[in-house]
Motif scaffolding. Structure first.
Motif, mmCIF file in Angstrom:
data_model
loop_
_atom_site.group_PDB
_atom_site.id
_atom_site.type_symbol
_atom_site.label_atom_id
_atom_site.label_comp_id
_atom_site.label_asym_id
_atom_site.label_seq_id
_atom_site.Cartn_x
_atom_site.Cartn_y
_atom_site.Cartn_z
ATOM 1 N N PRO A 109 109.375 38.834 10.369
ATOM 2 C CA PRO A 109 109.907 39.979 9.623
ATOM 3 C C PRO A 109 109.276 40.122 8.228
ATOM 4 C CG PRO A 109 111.694 38.847 10.720
ATOM 5 C CD PRO A 109 110.462 37.990 10.898
ATOM 6 N N GLN A 110 109.061 39.000 7.535
ATOM 7 C CA GLN A 110 108.434 39.072 6.217
ATOM 8 C C GLN A 110 106.992 39.581 6.316
ATOM 9 O OE1 GLN A 110 109.736 38.710 3.094
ATOM 10 N NE2 GLN A 110 111.650 38.703 4.256
ATOM 11 N N LEU A 111 106.296 39.184 7.360
ATOM 12 C CA LEU A 111 104.934 39.663 7.564
ATOM 13 C C LEU A 111 104.929 41.185 7.701
ATOM 14 C CD1 LEU A 111 101.901 38.869 8.205
ATOM 15 C CD2 LEU A 111 102.581 39.082 10.602
ATOM 16 N N LEU A 112 105.874 41.736 8.465
ATOM 17 C CA LEU A 112 105.912 43.175 8.660
ATOM 18 C C LEU A 112 106.419 43.902 7.412
ATOM 19 C CD1 LEU A 112 107.057 43.613 12.361
ATOM 20 C CD2 LEU A 112 104.773 43.265 11.421
ATOM 21 N N LYS A 113 107.300 43.276 6.656
ATOM 22 C CA LYS A 113 107.812 43.895 5.426
ATOM 23 C C LYS A 113 106.789 43.872 4.298
ATOM 24 C CE LYS A 113 112.691 42.892 6.192
ATOM 25 N NZ LYS A 113 113.870 42.128 5.748
ATOM 26 N N HIS A 114 105.952 42.839 4.281
ATOM 27 C CA HIS A 114 105.013 42.649 3.168
ATOM 28 C C HIS A 114 103.603 42.361 3.685
ATOM 29 C CE1 HIS A 114 108.570 42.489 0.633
ATOM 30 N NE2 HIS A 114 109.060 41.569 1.446
ATOM 31 N N PRO A 115 102.931 43.370 4.238
ATOM 32 C CA PRO A 115 101.561 43.140 4.722
ATOM 33 C C PRO A 115 100.636 42.777 3.562
ATOM 34 C CG PRO A 115 102.123 45.480 4.784
ATOM 35 C CD PRO A 115 103.368 44.745 4.386
ATOM 36 N N ASN A 116 99.640 41.952 3.871
ATOM 37 C CA ASN A 116 98.681 41.507 2.856
ATOM 38 C C ASN A 116 97.307 42.103 3.174
ATOM 39 O OD1 ASN A 116 97.033 40.242 1.054
ATOM 40 N ND2 ASN A 116 97.418 38.171 1.792
ATOM 41 N N PRO A 117 96.959 43.214 2.537
ATOM 42 C CA PRO A 117 95.665 43.834 2.821
ATOM 43 C C PRO A 117 94.480 43.053 2.252
ATOM 44 C CG PRO A 117 96.786 45.038 1.091
ATOM 45 C CD PRO A 117 97.739 43.975 1.576
ATOM 46 N N ASP A 118 94.746 42.029 1.441
ATOM 47 C CA ASP A 118 93.658 41.244 0.845
ATOM 48 C C ASP A 118 93.109 40.179 1.784
ATOM 49 O OD1 ASP A 118 93.891 42.699 -1.529
ATOM 50 O OD2 ASP A 118 95.449 41.346 -2.283
ATOM 51 N N ASP A 119 93.801 39.906 2.894
ATOM 52 C CA ASP A 119 93.360 38.892 3.856
ATOM 53 C C ASP A 119 93.515 39.465 5.274
ATOM 54 O OD1 ASP A 119 92.517 36.480 4.913
ATOM 55 O OD2 ASP A 119 94.495 35.543 4.793
ATOM 56 N N PRO A 120 92.766 40.531 5.579
ATOM 57 C CA PRO A 120 93.034 41.260 6.824
ATOM 58 C C PRO A 120 92.330 40.705 8.059
ATOM 59 C CG PRO A 120 91.371 42.428 5.590
ATOM 60 C CD PRO A 120 91.780 41.224 4.753
ATOM 61 N N LEU A 121 93.007 40.861 9.177
ATOM 62 C CA LEU A 121 92.381 40.716 10.492
ATOM 63 C C LEU A 121 92.061 42.102 11.047
ATOM 64 C CD1 LEU A 121 94.505 37.939 12.243
ATOM 65 C CD2 LEU A 121 92.157 37.778 11.441
ATOM 66 N N ASN A 122 92.775 43.116 10.555
ATOM 67 C CA ASN A 122 92.549 44.501 10.943
ATOM 68 C C ASN A 122 92.108 45.253 9.680
ATOM 69 O OD1 ASN A 122 92.850 47.271 11.477
ATOM 70 N ND2 ASN A 122 94.489 46.923 12.953
ATOM 71 N N GLN A 123 90.794 45.403 9.526
ATOM 72 C CA GLN A 123 90.219 46.042 8.335
ATOM 73 C C GLN A 123 90.695 47.486 8.174
ATOM 74 O OE1 GLN A 123 88.234 44.766 5.966
ATOM 75 N NE2 GLN A 123 88.015 42.753 6.873
ATOM 76 N N CYS A 124 90.804 48.200 9.285
ATOM 77 C CA CYS A 124 91.232 49.594 9.239
ATOM 78 C C CYS A 124 92.643 49.699 8.660
ATOM 79 C CB CYS A 124 91.167 50.206 10.641
ATOM 80 S SG CYS A 124 91.747 51.909 10.712
ATOM 81 N N ALA A 125 93.562 48.902 9.156
ATOM 82 C CA ALA A 125 94.938 48.927 8.658
ATOM 83 C C ALA A 125 94.971 48.561 7.176
ATOM 84 C CB ALA A 125 95.821 47.978 9.469
ATOM 85 N N ALA A 126 94.176 47.586 6.785
ATOM 86 C CA ALA A 126 94.139 47.182 5.374
ATOM 87 C C ALA A 126 93.634 48.309 4.487
ATOM 88 C CB ALA A 126 93.259 45.937 5.213
ATOM 89 N N LEU A 127 92.586 48.997 4.920
ATOM 90 C CA LEU A 127 92.047 50.118 4.132
ATOM 91 C C LEU A 127 93.048 51.253 4.025
ATOM 92 C CD1 LEU A 127 88.331 50.230 5.346
ATOM 93 C CD2 LEU A 127 89.168 49.625 3.063
ATOM 94 N N VAL A 128 93.680 51.605 5.132
ATOM 95 C CA VAL A 128 94.660 52.685 5.107
ATOM 96 C C VAL A 128 95.823 52.312 4.179
ATOM 97 C CG1 VAL A 128 96.308 54.020 6.498
ATOM 98 C CG2 VAL A 128 94.027 53.548 7.401
#
Length: 178
Positions: A109-128
Motif C-alpha cells: 500500500p505504501q508503494l502505491l501511495k508514494h511512488p518513487n519516480p527517481d528509481d523507476p522500473l517503468n520509465q514511462c510511468a516515472a516520466l508521466v
C-alpha cells in the motif's frame, strides 16, 4: 534455519495472511502464493484488484520473498512487463522480523501511495508522474478500469462471485500451523 523450521514459519505466515482477510492461493508446499491485493483508499489505485505472486525462497524468512504483480499495473516502481516490484524493504533492507502480512498491509500500500519516480522500473510511468501528475492519475485510473476491475477479472476467470469466495478459503488447518 532448517528446512523444517523454514516450512513451519512459511505456514504460520500464510495462515496469518489468510486470517488478515486476504484471498490466498497456495502452490508447491506453500512456497508459491497468489494473493489478491486491493488498491489502497485515497489513491488512483482504489477499487482495483491485482493478483500478486509471491515466491518464498528456501531460507525464508532470512531471505526476502520475490513479489510481482500478475495483473498489469501502471506504476514507476513496477516493471510493466514482468510485474517485478522495486522496493527497498524487499530488496535491500529485508529482515526476518518482516512477514507476509506486513508486505500486503503496509509495504505494497505504501508503494502505491508514494511512488518513487527517481528509481523507476517503468520509465514511462516515472516520466508521466514527474511531468504531469494529473495525467499520471488519469492513466492509473484507466489501467485500473482496464486490467484490475474486479468485475472484469471475474468474467475473465469465468468464476461466479459466489464460487470465487468459497474457493478462496485456504486448506491450512490449525494442526499444520501449531
Amino acid at each position: 534455519m532448517s528446512l523444517t523450521t523454514s516450512n513451519h514459519r512459511i505456514k504460520i505466515d500464510v495462515m496469518r495472511l489468510i486470517s488478515s482477510k486476504f484471498d490466498v492461493s497456495t502452490f508447491d508446499n506453500y512456497r508459491h502464493l497468489v494473493v489478491k491485493f486491493h488498491g489502497p483508499a485515497d489513491t488512483p489505485y482504489e477499487g482495483g484488484v491485482w493478483r500478486v505472486r509471491v515466491i518464498l525462497p528456501e531460507n525464508y524468512p532470512f531471505k526476502s520473498p520475490s513479489i510481482g504483480f500478475d495483473t498489469q499495473i501502471f506504476h514507476p516502481n513496477v516493471d510493466q512487463t514482468s510485474g517485478t516490484v522495486c522496493l527497498d524493504v524487499l530488496n535491500q533492507k529485508w529482515t526476518a522480523l518482516y512477514d507476509l502480512v506486513l508486505i500486503f498491509d503496509t509495504f505494497l500500500p505504501q508503494l502505491l501511495k508514494h511512488p518513487n519516480p527517481d528509481d523507476p522500473l517503468n520509465q514511462c510511468a516515472a516520466l508521466v508522474l514527474t511531468r504531469t501528475p494529473e495525467r499520471y492519475k488519469y492513466v492509473v485510473e484507466k489501467h485500473v478500469q482496464e486490467f484490475a476491475n474486479p468485475e472484469k477479472i471475474r468474467r475473465w476467470e469465468g468464476i461466479p462471485e459466489e464460487v470465487e469466495q468459497e474457493e478462496s478459503v485456504s486448506e491450512l488447518s490449525d494442526n499444520e500451523v501449531g
